[in-house]
Design a protein around this motif. Structure first.
Motif, PDB file in Angstrom:
ATOM      1  N   TYR A 198      -6.387   0.176  12.077  1.00  0.00           N
ATOM      2  CA  TYR A 198      -5.145   0.861  11.721  1.00  0.00           C
ATOM      3  C   TYR A 198      -5.417   1.941  10.670  1.00  0.00           C
ATOM      4  O   TYR A 198      -4.895   3.059  10.753  1.00  0.00           O
ATOM      5  N   GLN A 199      -6.206   1.584   9.669  1.00  0.00           N
ATOM      6  CA  GLN A 199      -6.511   2.532   8.592  1.00  0.00           C
ATOM      7  C   GLN A 199      -7.375   3.687   9.094  1.00  0.00           C
ATOM      8  O   GLN A 199      -7.140   4.843   8.747  1.00  0.00           O
ATOM      9  N   PRO A 241      -0.360   1.727   7.125  1.00  0.00           N
ATOM     10  CA  PRO A 241      -1.289   1.404   8.214  1.00  0.00           C
ATOM     11  C   PRO A 241      -0.663   0.651   9.382  1.00  0.00           C
ATOM     12  O   PRO A 241      -1.091   0.814  10.524  1.00  0.00           O
ATOM     13  N   ASN A 263      -8.673  -2.574   2.856  1.00  0.00           N
ATOM     14  CA  ASN A 263      -8.054  -3.718   3.526  1.00  0.00           C
ATOM     15  C   ASN A 263      -8.360  -5.026   2.808  1.00  0.00           C
ATOM     16  O   ASN A 263      -7.852  -6.077   3.180  1.00  0.00           O
ATOM     17  N   ASP A 300      -7.537   4.837  12.065  1.00  0.00           N
ATOM     18  CA  ASP A 300      -6.754   5.663  12.985  1.00  0.00           C
ATOM     19  C   ASP A 300      -5.988   6.753  12.245  1.00  0.00           C
ATOM     20  O   ASP A 300      -5.668   7.800  12.818  1.00  0.00           O
ATOM     21  N   LEU A 301      -5.699   6.508  10.966  1.00  0.00           N
ATOM     22  CA  LEU A 301      -4.925   7.459  10.168  1.00  0.00           C
ATOM     23  C   LEU A 301      -5.810   8.387   9.340  1.00  0.00           C
ATOM     24  O   LEU A 301      -5.341   9.021   8.401  1.00  0.00           O
ATOM     25  N   THR A 302      -7.099   8.468   9.669  1.00  0.00           N
ATOM     26  CA  THR A 302      -7.977   9.434   9.009  1.00  0.00           C
ATOM     27  C   THR A 302      -8.138  10.657   9.901  1.00  0.00           C
ATOM     28  O   THR A 302      -8.121  10.554  11.124  1.00  0.00           O
ATOM     29  N   GLY A 342      -3.170   8.622   6.313  1.00  0.00           N
ATOM     30  CA  GLY A 342      -2.931   7.392   5.571  1.00  0.00           C
ATOM     31  C   GLY A 342      -3.584   7.453   4.204  1.00  0.00           C
ATOM     32  O   GLY A 342      -4.155   8.475   3.804  1.00  0.00           O
ATOM     33  N   SER A 347      -9.666  -1.365   8.441  1.00  0.00           N
ATOM     34  CA  SER A 347      -9.137  -1.846   9.711  1.00  0.00           C
ATOM     35  C   SER A 347      -9.042  -0.681  10.693  1.00  0.00           C
ATOM     36  O   SER A 347      -9.111   0.497  10.309  1.00  0.00           O
ATOM     37  N   SER A 378       0.828  -1.210   0.000  1.00  0.00           N
ATOM     38  CA  SER A 378       0.000   0.000   0.000  1.00  0.00           C
ATOM     39  C   SER A 378       0.859   1.255   0.000  1.00  0.00           C
ATOM     40  O   SER A 378       0.531   2.249  -0.655  1.00  0.00           O
TER      41      SER A 378
END
Length: 225
Positions: free
Chosen positions: A167-168, A73, A143, A170-172, A97, A165, A20
């Motif tokens: 993780y993804q 991520p 994902n 969290d990065l927005t 992300g 996910s 990614s």
């Protein structure tokens, strides 16, 4: 591949050159962004040298003129924060992300986001299948399937269905979804998020309010588990 025209002429640091991350670097570079990329793995860095991006040791690089940090991520940036994330935070840089980049690059597209501890892939695939059966053009990614920025430019009335996910999510920072699906939640990834509160804090970002009320949002929440 998604073009990220709103970031043209910016300088963006990118850490993490897995599948990614490499596609993100490629999409940014193709959009006129000055990409400074790094990965702790020498083989990943060597692979990225074939791309039109600058391989730069971000541990020693001065972040003064950087516009944003894009993290893969899997890189922690809050609980047990990675040194590169700490450096970006000290420089007051936004940390984002590929999901954030995708949604800001396609402001007129419709997005369905699916998250939850279990069943994300099945639900995402099922939504895509139902849309296709109904004659609605769609793409699946995130994902599941292609990384977010590896999708094709969405056409008019096409829907993008994203498996997301924690993780993804969290990065927005500002990303919103036309339909947000939250299936369930049970203890998982606590080494990344610290505790259930941290895990839920990441997951609940799928319900971020949209400022533009012209496009209403819908939430689907599983309550049986």
């Amino acid at each position: 591949m998604i073009k990220i025209q709103n970031r043209r002429d910016q300088t963006i640091a990118l850490f993490g050159l897995g599948s990614s991350g490499l596609i993100t670097a490629r999409a940014l570079a193709a959009s006129g962004v000055n990409v400074l990329a790094w990965d702790d793995s020498p083989p990943q860095r060597n692979k990225a040298k074939q791309e039109p991006i600058s391989i730069q040791d971000l541990y020693s690089y001065d972040f003064t003129n950087i516009d944003a940090l894009v993290l893969a991520p899997g890189v922690p940036f809050k609980y047990l924060s990675h040194p590169i994330a700490q450096k970006a935070r000290a420089a007051d840089l936004p940390i984002i992300g590929d999901i954030e980049l995708l949604i800001e690059a396609c402001p007129t597209a419709k997005f369905i986001g699916v998250t939850g501890t279990n069943g994300k892939s099945t639900t995402t695939a099922l939504i895509g299948h139902m849309l296709q059966t109904a004659g609605v053009k769609n793409q699946i990614g995130g994902n599941l399937g292609p990384p977010a920025l590896g999708l094709n430019e969405p056409s008019t009335k096409e829907i993008i269905v994203l498996e997301l996910s924690s993780y993804q999510l969290d990065l927005t920072r500002d990303a919103t979804f036309d339909i947000a699906v939250f299936l369930n939640m049970s203890p998982d990834h606590l080494d990344r998020h610290g505790d259930m509160d941290g895990y839920f804090s990441a997951k609940r970002k799928i319900f971020r309010d949209r400022q533009n009320i012209i496009k209403p949002q819908s939430a689907v929440v599983g309550i049986d588990e």
